[in-house]
Design a protein around this motif. Structure first.
Motif, short mmCIF file in Angstrom:
data_model
loop_
_atom_site.label_atom_id
_atom_site.label_comp_id
_atom_site.label_asym_id
_atom_site.label_seq_id
_atom_site.Cartn_x
_atom_site.Cartn_y
_atom_site.Cartn_z
N LEU B 60 0.80 -1.26 0.02
CA LEU B 60 0.08 0.08 -0.11
C LEU B 60 0.94 1.21 -0.05
O LEU B 60 0.38 2.26 0.28
CB LEU B 60 -0.86 0.06 1.24
N ASN B 61 2.23 1.02 -0.29
CA ASN B 61 3.15 2.22 -0.08
C ASN B 61 2.90 2.92 1.01
O ASN B 61 2.89 3.96 1.24
CB ASN B 61 2.91 3.02 -1.25
N GLY B 87 -0.04 10.91 -2.60
CA GLY B 87 -1.42 11.81 -2.49
C GLY B 87 -2.72 11.06 -2.69
O GLY B 87 -2.76 10.03 -2.11
N GLU B 88 -3.47 12.04 -3.16
CA GLU B 88 -4.80 11.43 -3.46
C GLU B 88 -4.99 10.03 -4.26
O GLU B 88 -5.89 9.61 -3.86
CB GLU B 88 -5.68 12.55 -3.94
N GLY B 89 -4.08 10.11 -5.27
CA GLY B 89 -4.12 8.74 -5.95
C GLY B 89 -3.85 7.67 -5.22
O GLY B 89 -4.53 6.50 -5.17
N LEU B 90 -2.83 7.71 -4.34
CA LEU B 90 -2.62 6.72 -3.18
C LEU B 90 -3.77 6.45 -2.34
O LEU B 90 -4.06 5.34 -1.93
CB LEU B 90 -1.20 6.89 -2.57
N GLY B 95 -8.06 0.62 0.27
CA GLY B 95 -9.43 0.61 0.73
C GLY B 95 -10.25 0.43 -0.50
O GLY B 95 -11.00 -0.88 -0.50
N ARG B 96 -10.03 0.77 -1.52
CA ARG B 96 -10.64 0.73 -2.86
C ARG B 96 -10.11 -0.60 -3.51
O ARG B 96 -10.85 -1.38 -4.13
CB ARG B 96 -10.77 2.06 -3.76
N HIS B 97 -8.73 -0.29 -3.90
CA HIS B 97 -8.08 -1.55 -4.56
C HIS B 97 -7.64 -2.64 -3.92
O HIS B 97 -7.76 -3.62 -4.09
CB HIS B 97 -7.03 -0.96 -5.66
N VAL B 98 -7.01 -2.23 -2.65
CA VAL B 98 -6.06 -3.01 -1.87
C VAL B 98 -6.76 -2.71 -0.51
O VAL B 98 -7.02 -1.81 0.27
CB VAL B 98 -4.69 -2.49 -1.64
N GLY B 99 -7.56 -4.03 0.06
CA GLY B 99 -7.91 -4.06 1.42
C GLY B 99 -6.88 -4.43 2.34
O GLY B 99 -6.03 -5.52 2.21
N TYR B 100 -6.72 -3.92 3.50
CA TYR B 100 -5.74 -4.04 4.63
C TYR B 100 -6.59 -4.71 5.77
O TYR B 100 -7.19 -3.91 6.19
CB TYR B 100 -4.61 -2.98 4.53
N VAL B 101 -6.09 -5.88 6.20
CA VAL B 101 -6.71 -6.22 7.53
C VAL B 101 -5.70 -6.32 8.55
O VAL B 101 -4.55 -6.91 8.43
CB VAL B 101 -7.27 -7.72 7.46
N PHE B 102 -5.86 -5.88 9.54
CA PHE B 102 -4.79 -5.50 10.64
C PHE B 102 -4.82 -6.97 11.64
O PHE B 102 -5.68 -7.51 11.69
CB PHE B 102 -5.27 -4.33 11.63
#
Lengths: 335, 343
Positions: B60-61, B87-90, B95-102
């Motif tokens: 997710l950079n 920035g905004e693109g990232l 969330g939209r393209h890459v979901g991250y589960v903690f």
């Protein structure tokens, strides 16, 4: 709602007991202070050449009463009066009830201190957030240093400093009092302007004295919350900066509300030094006068007012927490 | 907002992540190449400090300061090189393209807001036009994972158990229809029953929604349970990777062998399990040259001191070790002779 009411009931009961205990203790302490104002007055009249009998009568006429009975009876008398919200007669301001004296002094304390506290709270919290976010930068450092510095300087030094600057070096503000005595009190622009002008120095002093504590507290709170997982989680979920900032701010300000509520309770204690320096006739100044004059009933009344304010502020802080923090709210339910 | 036709693939090339320390910039991840094939579950296994979580954040950079991605690229289908985003693109990609589960033990929810309100915040952040629809999706997802969706959406974090929080985390990662999901230690700090439930959910949801999934864990059992492919990380490098079954059945890298040898069996003598000697390197003592594993390696040779191990590729597998030979089917040359007794 039921939780709230149950909490409130418990708090009120505990607060009542607290006030009772403090009142009793302050009654005992005040009575054990050496000195007797009536005797002192009598002494004075005699020294001025009045006959002892006449002096005695004059004293009685002046105060309208003489204390009777032992300590225990006086205590019951006093508490009985309190039950009827009767704080007794002032001894140093003949003929005036304690509550009248208290309330006329209170307005000169409550409004300026409230204004100063809220001002320093707002500025300190905003600057604290900024100092936390920019904590690696020069500006963040400067803000934090300004906080430590102002937090470390005693109130009275600040007051003297500001007084020296703005009344002597650059004489743009009045040195003391509540308003220009040449202006008639009333709801006129002149009078209100004069009130504001006279209140400026005390208010600014209160604000500067409080600001350091707020900025430091807020900064450390924000830094703590910044390290919390849910902030990173919100960022990784692509939450907008404004929303992440709101998460941050709301969580960080939570502990500060308690401090704010408690400091609002202490505000009735008056700011003795500042009121003395700016000759501002608030509760602090009144308290000093009442002690100098051995005005037992006024002292007792002032202590009662301070105690009540602190207890009420504590209750308010706790209830506020119940409203703004869901963890506390349901904690009461679960227990 | 129809999901794309196929799940995205990910190509990580030469990824190097460094952390700024008083001793200079030290690599937590160095020169990692890793492919996530579309529609597969890849498991990354490693000890603490192996760089696996840093690798996950790189997708997710989102490497946190004082760390930064110093080199390499993370190419995600439909998104491009994430390392180049900012920035905004990232933000929109997250969330939209890459979901991250903690990690379940982490508190990934705002304690002052109900789950539902946070779903709405998520929708607002990503310009979702139909908030009601989003809430309905969230409720369905939670229902799919065996929770009372309506009740959970109305709950605060402190009212949820660890297993429930983890399912809420998965819901939040998926509710915007992300097709690439990163799970960081999804079962750590959960009890055994809940672990099994979460792993089942991960598998099922992965299949149903057609995801590409990356699971970060220190637990080989988790990987064996869910992952199609497995990458073993050590000291910021991929030691070995390949299809899970093959790697676990026939490990080539001495580190993987050591890890497997350290697992106690249900049947048999507990004494058969051998812990790896020594400790994993920390950022400060990762050797700059040669093999990072040599201090603990039973197959240590002279060349390990100086030469970075070559990546030996055979068919779908690879291992980075001097002792692994390509020509004899990828078996560790020395291990074939002496490795077993040493274990």
């Amino acid at each position: 709602m039921a939780v709230l009411l149950r909490r409130l009931a418990g708090h009120v009961a505990r607060g009542f007991v607290m006030i009772l205990v403090v009142t009793t203790i302050s009654f005992l302490i005040i009575r054990s202070v050496p000195g007797d104002p009536l005797a002192a007055r009598y002494q004075k009249l005699v020294e001025q050449g009045m006959a002892p009998d006449a002096a005695q009568r004059a004293v009685e006429a002046l105060y309208g009463f003489t204390p009777k009975g032992g300590l225990w009876e006086q205590y019951l008398d006093y508490m009985g009066g309190l039950a009827h919200l009767d704080l007794g007669q002032s001894l140093s301001v003949p003929g005036a009830g304690v509550s009248t004296v208290l309330f006329s002094a209170a307005k000169w304390t409550v409004i300026p201190v409230l204004a100063g506290t809220l001002l320093s709270f707002l500025v300190g919290v905003v600057m604290g957030v900024y100092a936390a976010i920019k904590r690696t930068g020069v500006l963040g450092d400067l803000l934090a240093i300004s906080g430590s510095l102002l937090h470390g300087v005693p109130q009275y030094v600040l007051a003297l400093l500001l007084g020296a600057i703005f009344t002597t070096l650059v004489p743009i503000l009045p040195a003391g009092g509540t308003a220009d005595i040449m202006i008639d009190p009333g709801f006129t622009a002149d009078y209100i302007g004069s009130l504001v002008q006279h209140a400026t120095l005390p208010v600014v002093t209160y604000a500067l004295a409080g600001y350091g504590g707020w900025i430091l507290a807020m900064k450390s709170s924000v830094v703590t919350v910044l390290g919390d997982d849910f902030i990173l989680a919100a960022e990784l979920r692509g939450m907008k900066r404004s929303i992440v900032f709101r998460y941050l701010a709301r969580n960080a300000i939570l502990p500060l509300f308690t401090i704010l509520a408690l400091s609002l309770g202490l505000l009735f204690g008056g700011a003795i030094f500042i009121e003395r320096i700016f000759n501002y006739p608030g509760l602090g100044l009144m308290l000093i006068d009442s002690i100098n004059n051995r005005d037992y009933s006024l002292m007792g009344g002032a202590f009662l007012l301070i105690t009540t304010a602190v207890v009420v502020a504590n209750i308010a802080a706790d209830l506020l927490y119940t409203v703004i923090d869901p963890r506390v709210r349901s904690g009461g339910e679960a227990a | 907002m129809a999901p794309e036709q196929s799940p995205p693939g990910v190509r990580i090339r030469g990824l190097t992540v460094v952390y700024r320390t008083p001793a200079g910039e030290l690599p937590a991840v160095s020169g990692v190449d890793l492919d996530l094939a579309p529609g597969t579950i890849t498991g990354v296994v490693g000890e603490s400090g192996s760089g696996k979580s840093t690798l996950a954040l790189s997708l997710l950079n989102a490497v946190q300061p004082p760390g930064r991605i110093a080199a390499g690229s993370v190419e995600i289908d439909g998104l491009g090189d994430v390392v180049a985003l900012g920035g905004e693109g990232l933000r929109r990609a997250r969330g939209r393209h890459v979901g991250y589960v903690f990690q379940a033990a982490q508190n990934s929810l705002n304690p002052l807001k109900t789950v539902g309100k946070q779903v709405l915040d998520l929708g607002r952040s990503h310009g979702v036009e139909n908030p009601r629809g989003l809430l309905a999706d969230a409720r369905d997802l939670l229902g799919r994972m065996g929770l009372d969706g309506a009740r959970v959406l109305d709950s605060y974090q402190h009212e949820l158990s660890g297993g429930m929080r983890q399912r809420v985390g998965i819901m939040l990662a998926l509710v915007l229809n992300a097709r690439l999901v990163v799970l960081d230690e999804p079962t750590t700090a959960l009890d055994m029953i809940t672990q099994a439930t979460i792993l089942r959910i991960v598998r099922e949801v992965h299949a149903e929604r057609g995801l590409t999934t990356l699971v970060i864990t220190h637990d080989l059992g988790v990987v064996a349970e869910v992952a199609d492919r497995l990458a073993v990380m050590y000291g910021g490098r991929v030691a070995e990777q390949g299809p899970t079954r093959e790697v676990l059945a026939e490990p080539r890298h001495p580190y993987t062998r050591g890890l497997l040898g350290a697992i106690p069996r249900l049947v048999g003598d507990i004494g058969e399990a051998h812990a790896l000697p020594g400790r994993p390197p920390t950022l400060a003592d990762i050797p700059a040259d040669g093999c990072v594993f040599r201090e603990r390696c039973p197959l240590r040779m002279d060349v390990c001191e100086t030469g970075r191990p070559p990546v030996v590729v055979s068919v779908s597998r690879s291992a980075a070790c001097h002792a692994v030979r390509d020509d004899d089917g990828g078996r560790p040359a020395v291990a074939a002779a002496t490795g077993e007794e040493q274990a």
